[in-house]
Design a protein around this motif. Sequence first.
Motif, PDB file in Angstrom:
ATOM      1  N   ARG A 142       0.872  -1.183  -0.042  1.00 20.90           N
ATOM      2  CA  ARG A 142      -0.008  -0.118   0.086  1.00 20.90           C
ATOM      3  C   ARG A 142       0.879   1.267   0.028  1.00 20.90           C
ATOM      4  NH1 ARG A 142      -2.588   0.728   5.967  1.00 20.90           N
ATOM      5  NH2 ARG A 142      -0.491   0.121   7.122  1.00 20.90           N
ATOM      6  N   ALA A 143       0.476   2.015  -0.694  1.00 16.23           N
ATOM      7  CA  ALA A 143       0.829   3.563  -0.677  1.00 16.23           C
ATOM      8  C   ALA A 143       1.145   4.083   0.741  1.00 16.23           C
ATOM      9  CB  ALA A 143       0.337   4.687  -1.353  1.00 16.23           C
ATOM     10  N   ALA A 144       2.045   4.998   0.842  1.00 16.89           N
ATOM     11  CA  ALA A 144       2.149   5.601   2.526  1.00 16.89           C
ATOM     12  C   ALA A 144       1.001   6.245   2.791  1.00 16.89           C
ATOM     13  CB  ALA A 144       3.581   6.324   2.432  1.00 16.89           C
ATOM     14  N   PRO A 145       0.796   6.253   4.142  1.00 15.78           N
ATOM     15  CA  PRO A 145      -0.414   7.043   4.415  1.00 15.78           C
ATOM     16  C   PRO A 145      -0.123   8.582   4.522  1.00 15.78           C
ATOM     17  CG  PRO A 145       0.409   5.786   6.248  1.00 15.78           C
ATOM     18  CD  PRO A 145       1.188   5.543   5.151  1.00 15.78           C
ATOM     19  N   ALA A 146      -1.175   9.262   4.648  1.00 11.55           N
ATOM     20  CA  ALA A 146      -0.945  10.791   4.747  1.00 11.55           C
ATOM     21  C   ALA A 146       0.015  11.167   5.698  1.00 11.55           C
ATOM     22  CB  ALA A 146      -2.097  11.658   4.729  1.00 11.55           C
ATOM     23  N   ASP A 147      -0.260  10.656   7.035  1.00 10.00           N
ATOM     24  CA  ASP A 147       0.588  10.953   8.178  1.00 10.00           C
ATOM     25  C   ASP A 147       1.776  10.101   8.363  1.00 10.00           C
ATOM     26  OD1 ASP A 147      -1.005   8.930   8.937  1.00 10.00           O
ATOM     27  OD2 ASP A 147      -1.609   9.637  10.889  1.00 10.00           O
ATOM     28  N   VAL A 148       2.277   9.616   7.288  1.00  9.20           N
ATOM     29  CA  VAL A 148       3.316   8.463   7.797  1.00  9.20           C
ATOM     30  C   VAL A 148       4.629   9.252   8.358  1.00  9.20           C
ATOM     31  CG1 VAL A 148       4.453   9.311   5.408  1.00  9.20           C
ATOM     32  CG2 VAL A 148       5.104   6.948   6.555  1.00  9.20           C
ATOM     33  N   ARG A 149       5.155   8.681   9.084  1.00  9.67           N
ATOM     34  CA  ARG A 149       6.417   9.239  10.125  1.00  9.67           C
ATOM     35  C   ARG A 149       7.854   9.268   9.588  1.00  9.67           C
ATOM     36  NH1 ARG A 149       5.102   8.373  16.438  1.00  9.67           N
ATOM     37  NH2 ARG A 149       3.000   8.533  16.352  1.00  9.67           N
ATOM     38  N   TRP A 150       8.466  10.283  10.028  1.00  9.95           N
ATOM     39  CA  TRP A 150       9.758  10.027   9.698  1.00  9.95           C
ATOM     40  C   TRP A 150      10.533   8.721  10.676  1.00  9.95           C
ATOM     41  CZ3 TRP A 150      13.731  12.401   6.956  1.00  9.95           C
ATOM     42  CH2 TRP A 150      13.290  13.656   6.414  1.00  9.95           C
ATOM     43  N   THR A 151      11.176   7.875  10.053  1.00  8.29           N
ATOM     44  CA  THR A 151      11.633   6.755  10.446  1.00  8.29           C
ATOM     45  C   THR A 151      13.054   6.267  10.483  1.00  8.29           C
ATOM     46  OG1 THR A 151       9.688   5.769   9.719  1.00  8.29           O
ATOM     47  CG2 THR A 151      11.256   4.100   9.845  1.00  8.29           C
ATOM     48  N   CYS A 152      13.424   5.856  11.618  1.00  8.46           N
ATOM     49  CA  CYS A 152      14.885   5.398  11.665  1.00  8.46           C
ATOM     50  C   CYS A 152      14.872   3.931  11.429  1.00  8.46           C
ATOM     51  CB  CYS A 152      15.586   5.792  13.077  1.00  8.46           C
ATOM     52  SG  CYS A 152      17.196   5.126  13.345  1.00  8.46           S
ATOM     53  N   LEU A 153      15.470   3.619  10.506  1.00  6.25           N
ATOM     54  CA  LEU A 153      15.513   2.113  10.118  1.00  6.25           C
ATOM     55  C   LEU A 153      16.942   1.647  10.493  1.00  6.25           C
ATOM     56  CD1 LEU A 153      14.357  -0.541   8.586  1.00  6.25           C
ATOM     57  CD2 LEU A 153      14.956   0.464   6.420  1.00  6.25           C
ATOM     58  N   VAL A 154      17.099   0.415  10.922  1.00  2.30           N
ATOM     59  CA  VAL A 154      18.455  -0.015  11.361  1.00  2.30           C
ATOM     60  C   VAL A 154      18.652  -1.331  10.748  1.00  2.30           C
ATOM     61  CG1 VAL A 154      19.982  -0.312  13.309  1.00  2.30           C
ATOM     62  CG2 VAL A 154      18.234   1.181  13.598  1.00  2.30           C
ATOM     63  N   LEU A 155      19.442  -1.675   9.747  1.00  2.00           N
ATOM     64  CA  LEU A 155      19.581  -2.879   9.436  1.00  2.00           C
ATOM     65  C   LEU A 155      20.905  -3.592   9.799  1.00  2.00           C
ATOM     66  CD1 LEU A 155      18.477  -2.192   5.673  1.00  2.00           C
ATOM     67  CD2 LEU A 155      17.133  -3.111   7.218  1.00  2.00           C
ATOM     68  N   ASP A 156      20.870  -4.861  10.366  1.00  2.00           N
ATOM     69  CA  ASP A 156      21.946  -5.487  10.759  1.00  2.00           C
ATOM     70  C   ASP A 156      22.427  -6.509   9.635  1.00  2.00           C
ATOM     71  OD1 ASP A 156      23.699  -7.589  11.871  1.00  2.00           O
ATOM     72  OD2 ASP A 156      22.725  -7.524  13.805  1.00  2.00           O
ATOM     73  N   LEU A 157      23.338  -5.642   8.859  1.00  2.00           N
ATOM     74  CA  LEU A 157      23.397  -6.375   7.608  1.00  2.00           C
ATOM     75  C   LEU A 157      24.289  -7.851   7.439  1.00  2.00           C
ATOM     76  CD1 LEU A 157      24.710  -3.309   5.754  1.00  2.00           C
ATOM     77  CD2 LEU A 157      22.611  -4.463   5.572  1.00  2.00           C
ATOM     78  N   PRO A 158      25.017  -8.140   8.477  1.00  2.00           N
ATOM     79  CA  PRO A 158      25.709  -9.317   8.577  1.00  2.00           C
ATOM     80  C   PRO A 158      24.485 -10.552   9.193  1.00  2.00           C
ATOM     81  CG  PRO A 158      27.142  -8.107   9.919  1.00  2.00           C
ATOM     82  CD  PRO A 158      25.896  -7.156   9.681  1.00  2.00           C
TER      83      PRO A 158
END
Length: 238
Positions: A142-158
């Motif tokens: 689904r498309a992002a909603p109107a009030d979608v927030r700023w997000t800190c995404l952390v990916l543990d690559l290994p």
Amino acid sequence: VLAAWQRPYLNIFKHFRVEEWKRSAKEGDVASLTDTRMKGTIYRIRGSNPASSYLQLPRAGTQSLGLTGRYLYLLFRPLPHKHFLVHLDVTTEENQVVRISFSNLFKEFKSTPTWLQFPFVCGAASEGMAQRAVLSSPGVPRAAPADVRWTCLVLDLPSILALYLSRRYSHLRGVKLCCNLLVKNLCTSDLLFEPGVTFAKAHLGDLSCRGVAPMPREFAFPVPKGEKWHDLYDYIRY
């Protein structure tokens, strides 16, 4: 082991001087804007299809960023009512390049020996934390909603490479941020940064022995007096 120049973290946009576009590339509708709420420069990537608008590091596909930090941090906000796409190219110890992609276009998780595709569910700020933003949950894109927030995404690559492909992680080769996104910054580190934790609190709780540290100031989302970080933003660790 992290090279000295990448310790304790590396501010990717700053180090590679994104705004000069010498070591990075942009295609289509990519603009740098001053955001008063975020208190700094952000990049807006817009377009009708992901291939037409993007911000790419490094500039040439033949080059490599060579960043070895365990965690990749992406500070971003999907554009409301739109679909976005992010590609990360990582290199394994066997010198195999694997693409890790996440998008709210994907219906389900898909995996090949060289490509991992994670569906990203953008929730609305009004929804509960569990539904707001999720990586890799099956469902209708689904498309992002109107009030979608700023997000800190952390990916543990290994961990991602080990879990899905039984491969050992070497380094981050490249990043391609496709439309439709606002991006504040990208960073790599071996430290796990916890947003909303102050330096004093971290010191008191001795989080450092667990490899947890407060968010460095240059990556911290602004929190007005009297407000709580988690009431304003999303934090997704994967």
